[in-house]
Design a protein around this motif. Structure first.
Motif, short mmCIF file in Angstrom:
data_model
loop_
_atom_site.label_atom_id
_atom_site.label_comp_id
_atom_site.label_asym_id
_atom_site.label_seq_id
_atom_site.Cartn_x
_atom_site.Cartn_y
_atom_site.Cartn_z
N ALA A 245 26.55 13.61 -59.96
CA ALA A 245 27.74 14.17 -59.31
C ALA A 245 28.26 15.39 -60.06
N LYS A 246 28.98 16.26 -59.37
CA LYS A 246 29.65 17.39 -60.02
C LYS A 246 31.00 16.88 -60.54
N ASN A 247 31.33 17.23 -61.76
CA ASN A 247 32.63 16.81 -62.28
C ASN A 247 33.66 17.92 -62.07
N VAL A 248 34.92 17.61 -62.38
CA VAL A 248 35.98 18.60 -62.15
C VAL A 248 36.49 19.17 -63.49
N PHE A 249 37.18 18.32 -64.25
CA PHE A 249 37.72 18.75 -65.55
C PHE A 249 38.44 20.09 -65.48
N ASP A 250 39.26 20.25 -64.45
CA ASP A 250 40.13 21.41 -64.32
C ASP A 250 41.08 21.45 -65.52
N MET A 251 41.42 20.25 -66.01
CA MET A 251 42.31 20.14 -67.17
C MET A 251 41.91 18.91 -67.98
N ASP A 252 42.43 18.80 -69.19
CA ASP A 252 42.16 17.62 -70.00
C ASP A 252 43.37 16.69 -69.96
N SER A 253 43.25 15.55 -70.63
CA SER A 253 44.31 14.53 -70.54
C SER A 253 45.64 15.06 -71.07
N ILE A 254 45.57 15.91 -72.10
CA ILE A 254 46.81 16.42 -72.70
C ILE A 254 47.51 17.39 -71.74
N GLN A 255 46.73 18.21 -71.10
CA GLN A 255 47.30 19.12 -70.10
C GLN A 255 47.85 18.34 -68.90
N LEU A 256 47.17 17.25 -68.55
CA LEU A 256 47.67 16.40 -67.45
C LEU A 256 49.03 15.81 -67.83
N LEU A 257 49.13 15.32 -69.08
CA LEU A 257 50.42 14.77 -69.54
C LEU A 257 51.52 15.82 -69.46
N LYS B 98 39.01 24.71 -90.30
CA LYS B 98 39.30 24.31 -91.68
C LYS B 98 38.81 25.39 -92.63
N LEU B 99 37.60 25.85 -92.39
CA LEU B 99 36.99 26.89 -93.22
C LEU B 99 37.81 28.18 -93.17
N LEU B 100 38.37 28.47 -92.02
CA LEU B 100 39.15 29.69 -91.84
C LEU B 100 40.60 29.53 -92.29
N GLY B 101 40.95 28.31 -92.73
CA GLY B 101 42.34 28.04 -93.14
C GLY B 101 43.30 28.06 -91.97
N ARG B 102 42.81 27.66 -90.80
CA ARG B 102 43.66 27.73 -89.60
C ARG B 102 43.81 26.37 -88.92
N LEU B 103 43.54 25.31 -89.68
CA LEU B 103 43.55 23.97 -89.10
C LEU B 103 44.87 23.63 -88.39
N HIS B 104 45.97 24.12 -88.97
CA HIS B 104 47.30 23.83 -88.39
C HIS B 104 47.41 24.29 -86.93
N GLU B 105 46.64 25.32 -86.57
CA GLU B 105 46.71 25.84 -85.19
C GLU B 105 46.20 24.81 -84.17
N MET B 106 45.41 23.85 -84.67
CA MET B 106 44.86 22.86 -83.74
C MET B 106 45.91 21.87 -83.25
N GLN B 107 47.11 21.96 -83.82
CA GLN B 107 48.21 21.13 -83.32
C GLN B 107 48.83 21.71 -82.05
N ASN B 108 48.55 22.99 -81.81
CA ASN B 108 49.16 23.65 -80.65
C ASN B 108 48.52 23.18 -79.34
N LEU B 109 49.34 23.06 -78.34
CA LEU B 109 48.82 22.73 -77.01
C LEU B 109 48.20 23.97 -76.38
N ILE B 110 46.96 23.86 -75.97
CA ILE B 110 46.37 24.93 -75.16
C ILE B 110 46.66 24.55 -73.71
N PRO B 111 47.44 25.39 -73.00
CA PRO B 111 47.88 25.00 -71.64
C PRO B 111 46.74 25.04 -70.62
N THR B 112 47.04 24.51 -69.44
CA THR B 112 46.04 24.53 -68.37
C THR B 112 45.54 25.95 -68.16
N LYS B 113 44.25 26.06 -67.92
CA LYS B 113 43.61 27.36 -67.84
C LYS B 113 43.72 27.92 -66.43
#
Lengths: 234, 314
Positions: B126-138, A190-205
């Protein structure tokens, strides 16, 4: 920096029953700054052991030393020479786990015992308090989260915003002491004026650069190759 | 959802929504062991009174019969399951494998959650996993269903026509982000939403207004979560100990104002009044009644709320 906590004295004492000439070895870098394993703590542990041994009628010599870094041969080799020269039969290192390994890999048939519990990568947030701030995941994503890491600082490592356990800025896992990192990220974005970016999905890592891809190494090719060519590694 | 009326799974729950009825679900917690008879008793209590029942996945991180196993038993005994799946205990390999297994066993609804931290359960060490969050799972399971690809991009053998759900908590913080988080879940793949139990109606309505302003009520079926309070003691306990739940003083006073033996009935009356009020709330497409260890009250609540009989949808 790497943060560590001293191991309980009785546990360390328990390691040493069979040894007669013990070196307590402090480390001058991270564990010195977090007051867990520097020169002062090495002195304290060494005198504690001397008192304990003499009380128990155990004959043993306790020596102490502190080197700049136990994760670098430059500083470790002289210690190894001293161990050999003086007939030291056990080392208690107050360095982080890196120091324990680094010595063990090089010291031969002398046991190396850990004197601290290595805990996390953190910062000194107020006098006497260190907090975890990085998980060493190998693929930094803090450019997406206002420079604040949810992998290290969210109890569930969530990447897409706070769970239902965020209340009044605190994390339900430890509401007295731990801030909800997603509340912090929200305020910061919010402070950085980038709040809108929080709508983006960060994909599985991709966790390969973290420990999940196997044991990691880090290469600086320009130096690594130079040494190899000069025959230092042969 | 309503833009394309294409059925995703053909589950009973989905059909009830698409036929325009207010849906009713409840919670059915598996036993802390393999006590099938205990589970079957619970199933008999709720059978015919709900369109589907959520089968929790080691809720509050206490070890119980697996949600897949218990869901299959529900399906065999005539109650459609909403299988819950948390990412706390399984990485993406296990999650996708369990999705296929669940589908093969006839399970057609799945609620995607991150799960409570193991600190709250009976194995805090226990050790947890959290490889992904609920949104990534969806996002992952939707990709399996709609694109036929697992997380790595490899093709899926055979289709997986499941109806996917998510939880939303309008009562946690930061409040302004709660609706954005729900939007993220819907965009990632949630066909339906079940909210955390509602006590603070003012805040909930504010949340729903924000959701409608974003058009979310037209993109997913939003179910209002309700938990009848058994006693003033339970209300005070939840207020103090459950993060993200605030019970307004007026409700606590109302429960405290009746003798102990009548507090359960008062709790049910409050729940029924909430249902009546929420029937009028635009964008609410059903009720998720979480009667915690009080499943025997489900038929009474559903009947008294005017939600019985449940529609038969083809």
């Amino acid at each position: 920096m790497i943060v560590a906590d001293p191991k309980p004295f009785q546990q360390i004492r328990g390691f040493l029953e069979d040894y007669r000439k013990i070196l307590v070895l402090g480390c001058g870098t991270c564990v010195t700054v977090c007051l867990a394993g520097g020169e002062a703590q090495a002195e304290l542990l060494a005198s504690g052991l001397r008192i304990s041994f003499s009380k128990d009628g155990k004959e043993a010599t306790v020596l102490e030393d502190t080197v700049q870094r136990q994760c670098d041969e430059e500083f470790v080799l002289p210690v190894l020479e001293r161990v050999k020269r003086e007939g030291i039969d056990a080392v208690v290192t107050l360095a982080c786990g890196v120091g324990v390994n680094f010595l063990s890999d090089r010291i031969g048939a002398i046991p190396v015992f850990p004197g601290v519990n290595t805990t996390f990568y953190g910062g000194n947030v107020e006098p006497g308090l260190w907090s975890e701030m990085c998980a060493g995941c190998g693929d930094c994503i803090t450019h997406l989260t206002g420079g604040i890491c949810p992998i290290a600082r969210c109890s569930k490592h969530l990447l897409n915003g706070p769970c239902g356990g965020s209340e009044k800025g605190m994390c339900e896992v430890d509401p007295q002491n731990t801030e909800c990192v997603w509340q912090l990220i929200y305020e910061r974005m919010k402070l950085l004026g980038r709040l809108h970016e929080m709508q983006n999905l960060i994909p599985t890592k991709d966790w390969r650069p973290a420990m999940d891809g196997g044991v990691r190494r880090s290469v600086r090719e320009h130096i690594f190759r130079l040494q190899y060519k000069s025959g230092a590694g042969a | 959802m309503s833009q394309d009326n294409g059925m995703k799974s053909g589950s009973n729950l989905e059909k009830v929504f698409r036929a325009g009825h207010l849906a009713v679900t409840c919670e059915c917690g598996p036993p802390k062991g393999a006590d099938v008879e205990h589970l079957k008793k619970k199933i008999q209590m709720i059978k015919g009174y709900v369109d589907a029942a959520n089968v929790t996945d080691n809720q509050t991180a206490v070890v119980r019969m697996s949600s897949i196993g218990a869901s299959a038993i529900l399906a065999q005994n005539g109650v459609e399951p909403v299988m819950q799946m948390v990412t706390r205990d399984r990485n993406r390999i296990a999650a996708q494998s369990d999705l296929f297994g669940a589908y093969a066993l006839g399970i057609r609804n799945m609620l995607c959650l991150t799960g409570d931290h193991q600190k709250f359960g009976n194995h805090p060490f226990a050790k947890n996993v959290f490889d992904m969050d609920s949104i990534q799972l969806l996002n992952m399971v939707r990709t399996i269903r709609d694109e036929g690809k697992v997380n790595s991009g490899d093709p899926v053998e055979g289709g997986v026509s499941m109806f996917f759900g998510a939880a939303a908590n309008p009562f946690a913080d930061p409040f302004e982000f709660r609706v954005i988080r729900m939007a993220k879940k819907i965009h990632a793949g949630a066909d339906f939403i079940q909210t955390q139990c509602i006590y603070d109606m003012v805040r909930f309505k504010e949340f729903m207004k924000m959701a409608r302003d974003m058009g979310l009520h037209e993109k997913a079926f939003i179910m209002a979560g309700l938990t009848p309070l058994k006693s003033v003691g339970m209300a005070r306990y939840m207020n103090r100990n459950v993060s993200g739940i605030t019970i307004p003083e007026a409700i606590i006073k109302r429960l405290a104002g009746v003798p102990k033996e009548r507090q359960a009935e008062e709790g049910i009356r409050i729940c029924l009044e909430q249902i009546e009020e929420l029937k009028e709330e635009r964008g609410i497409r059903g009720f998720h009644i979480m009667a915690i260890e009080w499943e025997e009250k489900i038929p009474e609540i559903v009947e008294r709320a005017g939600l019985y009989p449940r529609p038969a949808v083809a």
